[in-house]
Design a protein around this motif. Structure first.
Motif, PDB file in Angstrom:
ATOM      1  N   HIS A  24       8.780  -2.864  -2.133  1.00 52.56           N
ATOM      2  CA  HIS A  24       7.515  -3.507  -1.777  1.00 52.56           C
ATOM      3  C   HIS A  24       7.534  -5.014  -1.934  1.00 52.56           C
ATOM      4  O   HIS A  24       6.484  -5.633  -2.052  1.00 52.56           O
ATOM      5  CB  HIS A  24       6.371  -2.876  -2.576  1.00 52.56           C
ATOM      6  CG  HIS A  24       5.916  -1.588  -1.957  1.00 52.56           C
ATOM      7  ND1 HIS A  24       5.037  -1.533  -0.900  1.00 52.56           N
ATOM      8  CD2 HIS A  24       6.283  -0.315  -2.209  1.00 52.56           C
ATOM      9  CE1 HIS A  24       4.867  -0.279  -0.539  1.00 52.56           C
ATOM     10  NE2 HIS A  24       5.618   0.483  -1.306  1.00 52.56           N
ATOM     11  N   HIS A  25       8.729  -5.601  -1.899  1.00 51.25           N
ATOM     12  CA  HIS A  25       8.791  -7.054  -2.044  1.00 51.25           C
ATOM     13  C   HIS A  25       8.085  -7.782  -0.913  1.00 51.25           C
ATOM     14  O   HIS A  25       7.646  -8.906  -1.077  1.00 51.25           O
ATOM     15  CB  HIS A  25      10.250  -7.521  -2.145  1.00 51.25           C
ATOM     16  CG  HIS A  25      10.815  -7.326  -3.516  1.00 51.25           C
ATOM     17  ND1 HIS A  25      10.180  -7.753  -4.660  1.00 51.25           N
ATOM     18  CD2 HIS A  25      11.950  -6.734  -3.939  1.00 51.25           C
ATOM     19  CE1 HIS A  25      10.900  -7.448  -5.718  1.00 51.25           C
ATOM     20  NE2 HIS A  25      11.977  -6.823  -5.312  1.00 51.25           N
ATOM     21  N   ASP A  26       7.964  -7.122   0.248  1.00 49.89           N
ATOM     22  CA  ASP A  26       7.355  -7.810   1.393  1.00 49.89           C
ATOM     23  C   ASP A  26       5.830  -7.820   1.338  1.00 49.89           C
ATOM     24  O   ASP A  26       5.185  -8.618   2.005  1.00 49.89           O
ATOM     25  CB  ASP A  26       7.788  -7.140   2.716  1.00 49.89           C
ATOM     26  CG  ASP A  26       9.258  -7.391   2.968  1.00 49.89           C
ATOM     27  OD1 ASP A  26       9.789  -8.347   2.385  1.00 49.89           O
ATOM     28  OD2 ASP A  26       9.863  -6.620   3.727  1.00 49.89           O
ATOM     29  N   ASP A  27       5.241  -6.874   0.594  1.00 55.07           N
ATOM     30  CA  ASP A  27       3.775  -6.815   0.634  1.00 55.07           C
ATOM     31  C   ASP A  27       3.107  -6.957  -0.737  1.00 55.07           C
ATOM     32  O   ASP A  27       1.906  -6.822  -0.858  1.00 55.07           O
ATOM     33  CB  ASP A  27       3.302  -5.530   1.339  1.00 55.07           C
ATOM     34  CG  ASP A  27       3.858  -4.281   0.706  1.00 55.07           C
ATOM     35  OD1 ASP A  27       3.814  -4.183  -0.528  1.00 55.07           O
ATOM     36  OD2 ASP A  27       4.335  -3.402   1.447  1.00 55.07           O
ATOM     37  N   GLN A  28       3.900  -7.178  -1.765  1.00 53.20           N
ATOM     38  CA  GLN A  28       3.318  -7.413  -3.090  1.00 53.20           C
ATOM     39  C   GLN A  28       3.977  -8.654  -3.688  1.00 53.20           C
ATOM     40  O   GLN A  28       5.149  -8.934  -3.423  1.00 53.20           O
ATOM     41  CB  GLN A  28       3.572  -6.225  -4.030  1.00 53.20           C
ATOM     42  CG  GLN A  28       3.024  -4.907  -3.542  1.00 53.20           C
ATOM     43  CD  GLN A  28       1.500  -4.848  -3.587  1.00 53.20           C
ATOM     44  OE1 GLN A  28       0.867  -5.362  -4.503  1.00 53.20           O
ATOM     45  NE2 GLN A  28       0.908  -4.248  -2.567  1.00 53.20           N
TER      46      GLN A  28
END
Ligand code: AHZ
Length: 299
Positions: A198-202
């Motif tokens: 979830h690095h792209d959305d958190q």
């Protein structure tokens, strides 16, 4: 447990009649008394939470400085862990596995078939583990790949000097400059896999680390998760490019991987199919080797 078998019910033409459900017999003896009087001892939810959390955080503390980190718990990583932990009980070995379920590609033989074909001298390793096999001359067959993988996994997990952190990804490598200005790998950067996804959305989901003088990367051939460490070596310009895994050739693949296992850059040994991406070796498909570990001993 003790049940009323349908066979004890009246039969008509071989078929039990009446209530065919299995039922616990009342008053059956157990070691501590009778089932009807039995109930589990009470437990508070916080006891369960603390029993898990205390051990996990203690392990994180213990293994923050490890002697060896193995990245990837596929057949190569697990057999390497087994061999090293047995030979060197003094070493602290952390295994980092991105998937919840360790074992990599070794739960089935190939094309979802059950039997696992292994090239000799894998029979010696199987005998040591106590996994039965059929001897077919130059190769052996285990009746189900899961029998091999589950047996190996259970033995690896029983070693007191091994900790498996599953559902945990290696996200990066720790690097140092040595005296000559070259790069040395000095540990791994980790995060829980669900967090890493979830690095792209958190935001604010920085990783943790494990320091170790020896990293053994066995993350498999390139794919959604594979060839992690060697791809990172290229992107950080420590090696120029990867050879890229070649097409399948069972006659060359096994020798290339098993005999080629080595330290690619100081501090980083690469084994298993990840190595095929470095060397441009052939894939082997469903003839499994289990001797990544032997190569590592030679390093
Ligand atoms: O989840 C991956 C798998 O369990 C794990 N892994 C990959 N990247 C990771 C990362 N952090 C932590 N960044 C990671 N874990 O590494 C494991 C690799 O297992 P594998 O079974 O794919 O590799 P292996 O080299 O042990 O065995 C390969 C068996 C073969 S041969 C072959 C072919 O020739 O086509 N295909 C397979 C799967």
């Amino acid at each position: 447990f003790n049940v009323v078998e349908p066979t004890s019910l009246p039969h008509k033409g071989g078929v039990p009649v009446g209530d065919t459900k299995l039922r616990v017999k009342e008053g059956v003896e157990t070691a501590d008394g009778k089932w009807k009087d039995f109930s589990f001892q009470s437990i508070r939810e916080s006891q369960v939470a603390r029993a898990m959390a205390r051990r996990y955080f203690s392990d994180l503390d213990t293994y923050a400085e490890s002697d060896i980190v193995i990245v990837g718990a596929g057949s190569c990583g697990l057999s390497t862990a087994y061999t090293l932990a047995k030979a060197r009980p003094d070493l602290k070995i952390a295994i980092i596995e991105a998937s919840v379920s360790p074992g990599g590609g070794a739960w089935l033989g190939g094309q979802l078939f059950s039997a696992m074909v292994m090239r000799k001298p894998a029979d010696k390793f199987l005998s040591e583990l106590g996994v039965p096999f059929e001897d077919e001359g130059s190769y052996v067959v285990v009746k189900h790949a899961a029998l091999f993988t589950s047996t190996l996994l259970s033995k690896v997990l029983a070693f007191p000097n091994i900790k498996l952190f599953n559902a945990t990804s290696v996200e990066d490598l720790i690097t140092r400059r040595d005296e000559s200005g070259g790069i040395r790998i000095a540990g791994v950067v980790t995060n829980w896999t669900l967090v890493a996804m979830h690095h792209d959305d958190q935001s604010c989901m920085d990783p943790s680390t494990i320091n170790a003088p020896v990293i053994i990367s066995t993350t498999g051939h390139d794919g959604p998760f594979g060839a992690f460490s060697v791809k990172r070596l290229v992107s950080m310009q420590v090696i120029e490019k990867l050879g890229g895994m070649r097409g399948l050739d069972m006659n060359t693949a096994e020798d290339a991987i098993v005999k080629g296992t080595r330290e690619i850059v100081p501090g980083l040994i690469v084994g298993g199919m990840e190595l095929s991406e470095v060397d441009g070796a052939n894939r082997m498909g469903p003839t499994f080797w289990r001797y990544g570990a032997l190569g590592c001993q030679g390093c």
